[in-house]
Design an enzyme around this catalytic site. Structure first.
Site, PDB file in Angstrom:
ATOM      1  N   ASP A 144       0.863  -1.169   0.000  1.00 21.66           N
ATOM      2  CA  ASP A 144       0.000   0.000   0.000  1.00 21.66           C
ATOM      3  C   ASP A 144       0.910   1.233   0.000  1.00 21.66           C
ATOM      4  O   ASP A 144       2.098   1.128   0.322  1.00 21.66           O
ATOM      5  CB  ASP A 144      -0.897  -0.036   1.238  1.00 21.66           C
TER       6      ASP A 144
ATOM      7  N   ASP B 253      -1.662  -1.152   6.025  1.00 26.20           N
ATOM      8  CA  ASP B 253      -1.848  -0.629   7.375  1.00 26.20           C
ATOM      9  C   ASP B 253      -2.792  -1.471   8.216  1.00 26.20           C
ATOM     10  O   ASP B 253      -3.041  -1.177   9.370  1.00 26.20           O
ATOM     11  CB  ASP B 253      -2.348   0.822   7.342  1.00 26.20           C
TER      12      ASP B 253
ATOM     13  N   ASP C  15      20.990 -40.549  18.656  1.00 24.95           N
ATOM     14  CA  ASP C  15      19.751 -39.785  18.864  1.00 24.95           C
ATOM     15  C   ASP C  15      19.958 -38.591  19.783  1.00 24.95           C
ATOM     16  O   ASP C  15      19.700 -37.460  19.410  1.00 24.95           O
ATOM     17  CB  ASP C  15      18.655 -40.678  19.444  1.00 24.95           C
TER      18      ASP C  15
END
Length: 732
Positions: free
Chosen positions: A430, A624, A710
């Protein structure tokens, strides 16, 4: 009797308190170090009657659920969680409440959890370690005890982890790492490998301890945010100021903030002027000057003058508290990659168990190999098969990425949004309030009827209460000219077109030139074109459909806008401005910034533009958060601008708290760094297992190294993910 049957009996009507219906509960669950812990607790809780709406996050260690005490008493629920090996603290509001109902600490303080050197895991590790050490020393003193010297260490580990494995199996988690370890340890004892069995339980205990330490370090992001709010605040009273806990500050109170102090609450400056460092919250590195009437955020640092601040939000709802809640919710949401790996691991573990079984059976049955050798190797394969490191590989990186962003004013609401940002092909912006400052000023008045005062008075009346940047410019101009306010009724807004209302009996509209022309108003288009060519936005003021005049405003680009757009282009991302402003004004801004532009767009036009752009790849929309709602929602990721406002925090998928356009490039860079870390973690987790699987089947490595395949991998992937927290290079 089954534990859950016992709980049901405990909850019988004759012994329970009168039913009050389901109640929401919140707990801090200590000792959770990976998503596998979450799965274990969730699985156990789902088997309890009356438990619903379970939400559990291993990073924040926060458990939320609803419980019907008539079906399962609270004490029974807590007993199940503690039996799984986790600590538990009930949370009430912002406080931790002890069993007797007394408040013992603030929730923020509990986020750090128990230090590792005071944890039960360390005590267990030390006990097993001492037994192993004693087992190695004893044969020197008593040679006949050598075959059994290390058996106590193995049995101690089995007593601790075996009990937990059985409970997990009964609560719906039969393939837990505890169960795999117990089976491997029992098998090792059965074939006479007592030394191996003791080392396995010791390494497993050490691995759990290290996982807890690494997980605690990874939680530092939330603790750093919590620490931004000071513990004490100075309450202004008649005759001076007195110190009170910041958590007890109430809306409407006035606080004194001295130079060098942190602001203890969100509020509005009622007296004083100072430079505030808002970088801890918004990421804005340059201090900003704030004066009377300006908003300040909790956690900001007051650099120069003394301020009196009127509190607008209580501690539980200030900016820091809301950011923490939203980051915790974001961490709890599973990213697409994490969901895929969880589904994969659910099938992976049974497959590895099958491979371990075949490893034990096939060589002796088919080739006549030694049973003890292949039982030993099958047990090692069983340990290699635990998926903890693999399951942790993605959420550890996602959590670190979200926390790293929050520290820099980039609020990303979930793993899905963080992942998606790294794949963006186009970012649409925008204009007003996003690429520009959002603080336009009135530059020109063009009268067509009446006086300047009448024109500004009617326009200001209609715009009263509006937060739109052009409305603020008109209201500021009216105030500067001392134009008296006029009463207005039936106010409403037509998004992207006009604001209107009834003022002194006339229907007044303040809107775009396009709207005025559609209403049939007569405007001096040559003057409009000249103003727009100068990069100004022109709005028309109509009264009962007749044009009274034009108001021109101009908004300058943000200082970092051009640099931010250049960074995005360097990242290979297309940039585009979508604005409702006229083509000439939009072109004047776009030319200066070097960005493509589509102008004169209504909200539905922006929505259509986003839809079209998505055909070429993922699209982010930056706006906005108010007028751009449809476009933000339609984009793959919607990013709201705002300096800690409600809109910026609660709308869209992400927010730039400092209103820095540069934050969009930071967000994409952070996302790509996070994705790289995820890929590295998956390679580490699977790669180590593959290496140890091959070496185990070849007889090169044994049980204790299988444990490291692991636990070692789990620690490595956690530490690798934490690099996102420790390094600023992730944003560059």
């Amino acid at each position: 009797m089954d534990q859950f049957a016992d709980l049901s009996a405990t909850a019988s009507p004759s012994s329970a308190a009168p039913a009050v219906g389901p109640e929401p509960l919140r707990y801090r669950v200590g000792g959770m170090d990976c998503p596998s812990c979450v799965a274990k607790v969730e699985t156990a809780l789902r088997r309890l009657p009356g438990v619903d709406a379970i939400s559990l996050n291993y990073q924040s260690q926060l458990l939320k659920l609803t419980l019907d005490p008539a079906a399962t008493p609270r004490e029974g629920l807590e007993q199940v969680i503690r039996a799984l090996g986790y600590t538990l603290q009930r949370l009430d509001g912002l406080s931790i409440v002890a069993a007797d109902g007394t408040t013992i600490a603030e929730e923020a303080d509990s986020a750090a959890g128990t230090p590792w050197w005071l944890s039960p895991k360390l005590r267990i590790t030390l006990v097993i370690g001492l037994l192993v050490a004693a087992g190695w020393v004893l044969p020197w003193l008593l040679p006949t005890a050598e075959p059994y010297a290390l058996l106590p260490a193995a049995l101690a580990g089995l007593a601790v982890f075996g009990r937990r494995a059985l409970l997990l199996a009964r609560t719906g988690s039969p393939f837990s790492i505890e169960m795999l370890m117990v089976v491997a340890t029992l098998g090792a004892i059965a074939i006479g490998e007592t030394a191996e069995a003791s080392v396995v339980v010791l390494l497993f205990a050490i691995g759990e301890l290290l996982e807890g330490v690494a997980a605690g370090r990874a939680r530092s992001g939330i603790r750093a945010l919590t620490a931004l709010v000071p513990r004490m605040a100075l309450l202004v009273e008649e005759g001076g100021a007195r110190a009170i806990p910041a958590a007890r500050v109430e809306v409407g109170q006035t606080l004194l903030v001295r130079p060098g102090d942190r602001v203890p609450a969100d509020g509005t400056i009622s007296d004083g002027r100072s430079d505030l460092d808002e970088s801890p919250i918004t990421g804005e590195s340059v201090p900003v000057t704030r004066g009377e009437g300006d908003t300040v955020l909790a956690g900001s640092i007051n650099r120069t003058g003394a301020l009196q601040i009127r509190v607008t939000r209580a501690a539980a709802d200030n900016t820091i508290a809301r950011i923490i809640r939203m980051v915790e919710e974001a961490e709890a949401s599973r990213a697409p990659t994490a969901r895929f790996i969880e589904r994969f691991s659910a099938r992976y573990t049974p497959l590895v168990i099958l491979i371990a079984l075949l490893t034990v059976l096939i060589p002796p049955l088919v080739a006549g190999a030694d049973w003890q050798t292949w039982i030993y190797r099958g047990l090692a394969v069983l340990l290699i098969g635990c998926p903890c490191a693999l399951v942790l590989s993605t959420p550890a990186a996602i959590t670190s990425g979200i926390a790293a962003g929050a520290r820099r004013g980039l609020l990303i609401k979930g793993g899905a949004a963080l992942e998606a940002m790294g794949h963006m092909r186009t970012v649409a912006f925008d204009k007003t309030g996003t690429l520009t400052r959002g603080e336009p000023q009135v530059t020109d008045l063009v009268l067509l009827s009446g006086s300047d005062g009448t024109l500004m008075g009617l326009a200001a009346a209609v715009e009263t209460g509006s937060s739109h940047p052009i409305a603020r410019a008109i209201l500021a101009k009216a105030a500067a000219e001392a134009v008296p306010p006029r009463p207005v009724r039936e106010q409403k807004a037509q998004p992207g077109r006009a604001a209107e209302g009834i003022v002194i009996g006339r229907r007044v509209e303040v809107g775009s030139v396009r709207h005025a022309l559609e209403r049939g108003a007569s405007l001096p288009l040559d003057r409009v074109e000249a103003l727009e060519a100068a990069g100004k936005t022109v709005v028309a003021v109509l009264a009962d459909g007749q044009a009274l005049g034009l108001i021109a405003v101009r908004d300058e680009p943000r200082p970092d806008a051009a640099r931010a757009l250049a960074r995005l282009r360097a990242l290979g991302v297309r940039t585009l401005m979508l604005t409702g402003d006229n083509a000439r004004t939009a072109a004047a801004i776009a030319d200066g910034l070097g960005i493509e532009v589509q102008a004169g767009l209504l909200p539905e036009d922006k929505l259509r533009a986003i839809t079209d752009l998505k055909q070429d790849g993922p699209v982010a929309m930056v706006g906005d958060g108010i007028n751009d709602g449809p476009a933000l929602a339609a984009a793959d990721v919607g990013v709201a601008m705002g300096g800690g406002t409600d809109v910026a925090l609660e709308s869209a998928d992400a927010a730039l708290l400092g209103s820095r356009v540069d934050g969009v490039a930071d967000m994409i860079t952070l996302s790509r760094a996070t994705l790289r870390t995820i890929h590295q973690n998956v390679v580490i987790a699977l790669g180590l297992k593959a290496v140890f699987l091959v070496t185990t089947l070849a007889g090169v490595t044994g049980l204790w190294l299988a444990v490291l395949a692991d636990t070692g991998a789990t620690v490595i992937v956690t530490l690798n993910a934490m690099r996102l927290l420790a390094s600023r290079s992730a944003l560059r």
